[in-house]
Enzyme design. Structure first.
Site, PDB file in Angstrom:
ATOM      1  N   GLU A   9       1.661   3.766   3.078  1.00  0.00           N
ATOM      2  CA  GLU A   9       2.162   3.238   4.348  1.00  0.00           C
ATOM      3  C   GLU A   9       3.688   3.322   4.379  1.00  0.00           C
ATOM      4  OE1 GLU A   9       0.166  -0.579   4.400  1.00  0.00           O
ATOM      5  OE2 GLU A   9      -1.793   0.389   4.283  1.00  0.00           O
TER       6      GLU A   9
ATOM      7  N   ARG B 242      -3.401   4.802  -1.981  1.00  0.00           N
ATOM      8  CA  ARG B 242      -3.234   3.448  -1.438  1.00  0.00           C
ATOM      9  C   ARG B 242      -2.908   2.403  -2.517  1.00  0.00           C
ATOM     10  NH1 ARG B 242      -5.727  -0.130   2.587  1.00  0.00           N
ATOM     11  NH2 ARG B 242      -6.681  -1.941   1.619  1.00  0.00           N
TER      12      ARG B 242
ATOM     13  N   HIS C 267       0.851  -1.194   0.000  1.00  0.00           N
ATOM     14  CA  HIS C 267       0.000   0.000   0.000  1.00  0.00           C
ATOM     15  C   HIS C 267       0.883   1.240   0.000  1.00  0.00           C
ATOM     16  CE1 HIS C 267      -3.382  -2.658   1.695  1.00  0.00           C
ATOM     17  NE2 HIS C 267      -3.569  -2.443   0.409  1.00  0.00           N
TER      18      HIS C 267
ATOM     19  N   GLU D 283       0.895  -5.073  10.895  1.00  0.00           N
ATOM     20  CA  GLU D 283       0.451  -3.677  10.831  1.00  0.00           C
ATOM     21  C   GLU D 283       1.293  -2.894  11.829  1.00  0.00           C
ATOM     22  OE1 GLU D 283      -1.711  -2.369   8.790  1.00  0.00           O
ATOM     23  OE2 GLU D 283      -2.896  -4.063   8.045  1.00  0.00           O
TER      24      GLU D 283
ATOM     25  N   HIS E 140       2.754  -3.677   6.757  1.00  0.00           N
ATOM     26  CA  HIS E 140       1.776  -2.635   6.434  1.00  0.00           C
ATOM     27  C   HIS E 140       1.726  -1.647   7.601  1.00  0.00           C
ATOM     28  CE1 HIS E 140      -0.524  -4.536   2.985  1.00  0.00           C
ATOM     29  NE2 HIS E 140       0.242  -5.545   3.368  1.00  0.00           N
TER      30      HIS E 140
HETATM   31 ZN   LIG Z   1      -1.700  -1.871   4.038  1.00  0.00          ZN
END
Ligand SMILES: [Zn+2]
Length: 483
Positions: A249, A301, A246, A446, A372
């Site tokens: 990020e 994104r 993404h 994440e 991410h």
């Molecule tokens: Zn992501």
């Protein structure tokens, strides 16, 4: 020693040609192991789902148009109109954390999003973070108050945060940069050119352990550059790490390149746990999107493949485009959606290149980590639905050890769980696909934070976040050494 092993050893002694292509045992600097001449390390057939009741592509309208990738011989990125578009200004836009504990909250959020008053930044079972456009502040406030839904403002002025996020390097750093032979630092978010230059520098400086390979091109023609760190021992296990699926990020490529730097620059003094693994890194899976976030829209994104559908919306969410249970829950068939799944599994050059790499590679990977942001979660499959793989207890306990190492190092708390269970179902993710290839320890990580800055995490956080997370990777390596 069994007779097969004896035969292999004999062949290795007798002929280095026969010996070298065996799994993970290439000499440094030689070609990476491919499938052309070796036994296939895993079954290519798509495994059956472990939980019944869900059929592939259930309740999904598959778009009729299949966008064929246009081949280009030109190595240079294609110039697009986007190169001359001005930066998108987020002055006055805010980010709110909204409670979704009330029944009607999620429905209202969906409605506000469909009216384009807000955009979702992600959430879990108790809250969702939303970007509220400046002109919509009054309406959205009124809508939430009418339904008695609580919220609080995380970011007062998004553009101000963007302006402060990535300050220029000071004089000392600039001087160091000149002397070092590459421009990469972990005090700033760098452009793709600096990241790729750094990878090439390492391959040139440490040719006995570091090699770089371009596994494909992005839609706009940028390299998908992968780096391998390996001392070439036949017994080594293998771990694959990627970042930047993404575009917005930014902390993800920064953390993955930090790992690369630590392992490559200090390889001699690293523990055996690290040296006994062949490390494969793809720090920027979505280079077009990444550059676009630097030049035009900080909060983009998806990838940048354009012209989808009658509305000609740009971009596919690469993390909805992978080919295991593609097109299920939590992915959109609407090209303008931020979670657009693409026109088919691996319709995008970036995800296809990764799949092609795995298909042609003879490496048996023990772990796949995809970085991410944000939220501080360690997520394991499945993502496509609320289902668990048969070895979920192993994934849970490894995840807890990684989370503990992170907590012990920097104090951040990472929640561990399945992505569908802890967050929400999302099909077509790279983690589900990796797990479907029988890569046991598959995690989506994440990174920080939990919403104070969200995607716009100041560059001063890169080193602390990376330090915590490399401790997690070390624990994974330690555990793999015991298996
Ligand atoms: Zn992501």
């Amino acid at each position: 020693m069994g007779s097969l092993t004896k035969t292999v050893v004999f062949l290795c002694v007798a002929s280095s040609v026969l010996c070298t292509p065996f799994i993970n045992q290439l000499q440094p600097g030689q070609e990476w192991p491919t499938r052309s001449s070796v036994k296939q390390p895993y079954n290519q057939a798509e495994p059956e789902p472990t939980v019944g009741g869900v059929t592939k592509n259930e309740e999904v309208d598959v778009p009729a148009v299949v966008d064929e990738e246009k081949a280009t011989d030109d190595d240079k990125p294609i110039e697009t109109l986007d190169d001359v578009v001005e930066r998108i200004d987020y002055t006055g836009a805010q980010v709110w954390k909204v409670s979704t504990m009330k029944n009607n909250a999620q429905r209202l959020i969906n409605q506000l999003a469909s009216e384009k008053l807000i955009a979702s930044w992600g959430g879990n079972h108790t809250s969702i973070d939303i970007l509220v456009k400046p002109k919509a502040l009054e309406n959205v406030t009124a809508a939430l108050k009418t339904k008695d839904i609580s919220y609080y403002v995380m970011i007062e002025d998004l553009q101000q945060r963007i302006n402060e996020e990535n300050p220029p390097l000071d004089e000392n750093e600039l001087e160091l940069q000149d002397r070092r032979g590459h421009r990469m630092t972990w005090k700033q978010y760098h452009r793709l050119e600096d990241i790729h230059g750094f990878m090439d520098y390492l391959a040139k400086t440490y040719p006995s352990i570091v090699s770089v390979k371009t596994i494909g091109k992005s839609h706009e023609g940028r390299d998908l550059k992968m780096l391998r760190i390996s001392d070439g021992k036949p017994s080594n296990k293998a771990v694959f790490i990627d970042g930047g699926i993404h575009a917005r990020e930014w902390i993800s490529p920064a953390v993955v390149t930090y790992f690369i730097n630590q392992f490559a620059e200090n390889f001699d003094v690293e523990s055996d746990d690290i040296k006994n693994i062949d490390w494969y890194f793809l720090p920027v899976v979505n280079p077009d999107g990444y550059e676009y976030t630097h030049k035009t829209d900080r909060l983009w994104r998806k990838n940048r493949k354009f012209g989808y559908g009658p509305s000609s919306c740009t971009g596919t969410d690469l993390n909805r485009n992978f080919g295991y249970r593609w097109g299920g829950k939590g992915a959109s068939s609407y090209p303008c959606s931020d979670i657009y799944r693409g026109s088919g599994p691996f319709s995008e050059p970036e995800s296809k290149a990764i799949n092609d790499f795995f298909k042609s590679s003879a490496v048996k990977f023990s772990a796949y980590l995809t970085y991410h942001s944000y939220g501080q979660y360690l997520l394991y499959p499945w993502g496509y639905d609320n289902a668990l793989p048969p070895d979920h207890k192993d994934l849970e306990s490894m995840g807890k050890l990684i989370a503990q190492a992170i907590r012990n190092t920097g104090g951040s708390n990472y929640q561990v769980g399945s992505s569908s269970g802890l967050l929400y179902p999302a099909s077509g993710g790279s983690d589900d696909w990796a797990k479907s290839l029988n890569i046991k320890y598959t995690y989506t990580i994440e990174l920080s934070d939990t919403g104070r800055y969200g995607f716009v995490l100041p560059a001063s956080y890169i080193e602390p976040v990376a330090r915590e997370n490399i401790a997690g990777v070390r624990v994974l390596a330690r555990q793999l050494s015991k298996i």
